[in-house]
Write an enzyme that holds these catalytic residues in place. Structure first.
Site, short mmCIF file in Angstrom:
data_model
loop_
_atom_site.label_atom_id
_atom_site.label_comp_id
_atom_site.label_asym_id
_atom_site.label_seq_id
_atom_site.Cartn_x
_atom_site.Cartn_y
_atom_site.Cartn_z
N HIS A 28 35.59 23.37 -23.59
CA HIS A 28 36.14 24.69 -23.51
C HIS A 28 35.77 25.37 -22.13
CE1 HIS A 28 32.35 26.25 -24.55
NE2 HIS A 28 32.36 25.71 -25.34
N HIS A 31 32.13 24.99 -20.74
CA HIS A 31 31.79 23.67 -20.05
C HIS A 31 32.47 23.85 -18.60
CE1 HIS A 31 32.12 22.57 -24.32
NE2 HIS A 31 30.71 22.62 -24.15
N CYS A 137 17.93 21.73 -35.56
CA CYS A 137 19.52 22.26 -35.48
C CYS A 137 20.05 20.87 -34.92
CB CYS A 137 19.59 23.54 -34.59
SG CYS A 137 21.18 23.84 -34.34
N CYS A 140 22.27 21.91 -31.71
CA CYS A 140 21.33 22.14 -30.46
C CYS A 140 20.63 20.69 -30.20
CB CYS A 140 20.12 23.11 -30.50
SG CYS A 140 20.63 24.76 -30.54
N CYS A 155 20.04 29.00 -37.13
CA CYS A 155 19.69 28.59 -35.69
C CYS A 155 20.19 29.96 -34.81
CB CYS A 155 20.52 27.58 -35.31
SG CYS A 155 20.73 27.40 -33.48
N HIS A 158 23.60 28.88 -33.02
CA HIS A 158 24.85 28.44 -33.90
C HIS A 158 24.87 29.26 -34.97
CE1 HIS A 158 23.99 24.78 -31.19
NE2 HIS A 158 25.60 24.57 -31.40
N LYS A 306 28.37 33.65 -27.69
CA LYS A 306 28.76 32.60 -26.78
C LYS A 306 30.07 31.88 -27.42
CE LYS A 306 26.63 28.09 -25.68
NZ LYS A 306 26.06 26.99 -26.46
N LYS A 309 33.29 26.07 -29.65
CA LYS A 309 34.19 25.40 -30.58
C LYS A 309 33.70 25.25 -31.87
CE LYS A 309 37.27 23.64 -27.92
NZ LYS A 309 38.41 22.82 -28.09
N1 MSP Z 1 24.22 17.60 -23.83
C1 MSP Z 1 23.51 18.68 -23.70
C2 MSP Z 1 23.28 18.69 -22.09
C3 MSP Z 1 22.39 17.67 -21.72
S1 MSP Z 1 21.96 17.71 -19.78
C4 MSP Z 1 20.98 16.65 -19.67
C5 MSP Z 1 24.59 19.94 -23.86
N2 MSP Z 1 25.82 19.80 -23.92
S2 MSP Z 1 26.71 20.92 -24.47
O1 MSP Z 1 28.03 20.20 -24.31
O2 MSP Z 1 26.33 21.48 -25.71
O3 MSP Z 1 26.65 21.96 -23.11
C6 MSP Z 1 26.84 21.75 -22.07
C7 MSP Z 1 26.79 22.91 -21.36
O4 MSP Z 1 27.67 23.80 -21.61
C8 MSP Z 1 25.39 23.93 -21.34
O5 MSP Z 1 24.82 24.15 -19.97
C9 MSP Z 1 25.94 25.11 -22.02
O6 MSP Z 1 25.11 26.05 -21.64
C10 MSP Z 1 27.24 25.05 -21.34
N3 MSP Z 1 28.13 26.10 -22.44
C11 MSP Z 1 28.55 25.81 -23.60
N4 MSP Z 1 29.08 26.91 -24.01
C12 MSP Z 1 29.13 27.75 -23.21
C13 MSP Z 1 29.52 29.14 -23.06
N5 MSP Z 1 30.20 29.69 -23.80
N6 MSP Z 1 29.31 29.72 -21.72
C14 MSP Z 1 28.77 29.25 -20.49
N7 MSP Z 1 28.39 27.97 -20.55
C15 MSP Z 1 28.27 27.26 -21.99
O7 MSP Z 1 23.76 20.83 -24.05
#
Ligand code: MSP
Length: 548
Positions: A28, A31, A137, A140, A155, A158, A306, A309
């Site tokens: 989304h 990411h 969680c 997380c 959490c 979440h 935040k 999904k």
């Molecule tokens: N797999 C772990 C990261 C491992 S790194 C060695 C993870 N994955 S994640 O897919 O859940 O999140 C990845 C990144 O996306 C994180 O940095 C998280 O902060 C970012 N984001 C997820 N949702 C977000 C927003 N709504 N806004 C900005 N970034 C966000 O955590």
């Protein structure tokens, strides 16, 4: 270990990483935000002429992925393969992400090295067996402290109930590293940025770190602990190691020496603790150099929460690119939200910036200038101060002798404005990851050029067909086109497709070479675009938006 300075290949790379994303679902906006930021940062450094390595990838182990696969009736590996190939990689291509590598944590080049790393720590006595009990969680993939939970069992990220886990685990002696970590933060004030992120981690470590459970035995979707394969390695230990395994840790020493340590780990603020405390401690435990900088970006918010999904607020980037285009998408989030702070996505704000900044200020400038050069000079860039359409052989627009050739005061102000914009943008984007500030500086220059054209009113000057009038017209249009040459280079890291269109419309390539080969250090040299360049009015850079 040659961590810094020169190595076998002579130059160490500017190495930037994104978090590796969980593939339980499609990407989304949140990411894509970090990945685009890393892409702009690395493109900027490539344009500085540096050797660069940009890594992204996917985090494929752990309970979250396993449960998602089960719920969809496929194996975790099948699930990951499908999501990576159908959703994640295509999105990065769509968004013009120029990553040098894509690591998946299920690849043997990663899993084999993870086992070796953990075995090394075990052999050194850094890992021991114990028991852990606490709230976990799965969203997380993290044990929580009971005090962090909302309403007893939710959490805080979440907003869903945690699970109570009790199991025999292997533990990493994280608690032993608190003092060394604090010393490192102290000696390297830029290690964690922005300052709010740094303060948060310093506080956390000062409170004292507990040893970290690094294995799980109640499920098997992970990398087995080599000496006790009933356990799999905790997904975060596995995941963090990607930054090292992807650049040759334990397999290609020359590459590792050239690339490691990372110059910047880009992370979301929610995963800061893992990167700024646990990861450095793991590296210390194995005598490896620490990354130079960990930069925590804020969250994209929806309704103050935040975007995610799992909360059903995740917006797909394609929903926006189909309306605004890819380049405007890359531009918008970095321009609108100071990097490091939270920001709310708003369709109205995006539309407003698109129309005023991209379409009106920038797009119209490019098309007006090309149209006037077409109309008054048959599309051949005139020489500043010359009334004829044929430039003298071998004489470029102004060249390094520009000042001697005597820029008028208005033109000198433009050349000075450009020099200031380049210096500001280079520091802001290249050094400070202040994308909003850097792009702002470039767009201030765009505004300045617009102001110059309004003041000089070439459409009026054109009516004066005396040699002086025509020479003045040539000067004005040369100045505007030369400014656009610089703008194309400066915006190339942010909006590569648009900048290519502009480069083509200015007829720059036959004279100056490919856009990607232009150097930031040369941008402010006035007079690079030579008279005689064939300027064409290309397609509109930012078409009027359809009603959404
Ligand atoms: N797999 C772990 C990261 C491992 S790194 C060695 C993870 N994955 S994640 O897919 O859940 O999140 C990845 C990144 O996306 C994180 O940095 C998280 O902060 C970012 N984001 C997820 N949702 C977000 C927003 N709504 N806004 C900005 N970034 C966000 O955590």
């Amino acid at each position: 270990m040659a961590a810094t300075g020169t190595t076998a290949s002579g130059e160490s790379a500017f190495y930037v990483t994104t978090p590796i994303y969980y593939v339980n679902d499609a990407p989304h906006l949140g990411h894509a935000y970090t990945t685009v930021a890393g892409d702009v940062l690395t493109r900027w450094h490539r344009q500085r002429g540096e050797k660069v390595w940009y890594l992204t990838g996917t985090d494929e182990h752990g309970q979250k992925i396993m449960r998602t696969a089960e719920a969809n009736g496929v194996s975790p590996q099948e699930w990951c393969d499908k999501l990576v190939e159908d959703a994640w990689k295509p999105l990065w291509e769509h968004l013009q992400i120029a990553n040098d590598d894509f690591i998946r944590t299920t690849e043997p080049r990663h899993t084999d090295r993870v086992q070796e790393f953990v075995q090394d720590l075990y052999d050194k006595g850094e890992i021991y067996k114990g028991e852990y009990e606490g709230p976990y969680c799965v969203g997380c993939e993290e044990y929580k402290s009971p005090g962090d939970l909302l309403e007893g069992d939710l959490c805080p990220i979440h907003k869903r109930p945690v699970e109570w886990l009790k199991e025999e685990n292997y533990f990493f002696r994280l608690s032993a590293y608190g003092q060394r970590l604090l010393e490192h933060y102290e000696q390297n004030p830029d290690f964690i940025q922005p300052a709010s992120a740094r303060n948060e981690i310093v506080q956390l470590v000062k409170q004292g770190l507990q040893d970290l459970s690094i294995s799980r035995s109640t499920f098997d979707w992970g990398v087995p602990i080599p000496w006790d394969p009933k356990h799999v390695i905790y997904v975060w230990i596995d995941a963090l190691l990607n930054y090292a395994t992807a650049v040759g840790y334990g397999s290609d020493q020359a590459k590792f020496d050239d690339t490691w340590p990372a110059n910047v780990h880009l992370v979301g603020k929610d995963i800061l603790r893992f990167h700024a405390a646990i990861w450095p401690a793991m590296l210390m435990a194995n005598n490896l150099p620490l990354p130079r900088k960990i930069f925590a970006n804020g969250w994209l918010l929806v309704g103050g929460e935040k975007m995610s999904k799992s909360n059903l607020t995740g917006i797909s980037p394609r929903d926006l690119t189909s309306h605004f285009g890819v380049d405007a998408y890359r531009y918008y989030f970095l321009r609108a939200i100071p990097f490091g702070q939270d920001g709310s996505f708003s369709w109205e704000d995006f539309s407003a910036r698109y129309t005023s900044e991209l379409a009106n200020d920038f797009g119209n400038l490019a098309s007006r200038v090309a149209a006037m050069i077409g109309k008054y000079f048959d599309g051949v860039l005139p020489e500043a101060g010359k009334s004829g359409t044929e430039p003298e052989a071998g004489r470029s627009g102004a060249g390094p002798e520009a000042k001697d050739a005597g820029l008028g005061p208005a033109e000198q102000a433009i050349a000075d404005g450009l020099a200031a914009a380049v210096a500001q943008a280079d520091t802001a984007i290249g050094d400070n990851l202040d994308f909003a500030g850097g792009i702002g500086a470039i767009f201030d220059f765009v505004k300045q050029v617009n102001g110059y054209l309004s003041d000089q009113a070439p459409w009026k000057v054109a009516k004066d067909d005396s040699p002086e009038g025509q020479a003045r017209l040539a000067t004005i249009l040369y100045t505007a086109a030369e400014s656009l040459r610089a703008i194309a280079v400066l915006l190339n890291p942010v909006m590569p497709a648009t900048s290519e269109k502009l480069w083509a419309s200015l007829g720059a390539e036959p004279h100056l070479g490919a856009l990607a080969d232009q150097r930031i250090a040369d941008v402010a040299t006035w007079g690079r675009l030579p008279a005689g360049a064939q300027v064409v009015k290309g397609e509109i850079l930012f078409p009027r938006l359809e009603n959404a």
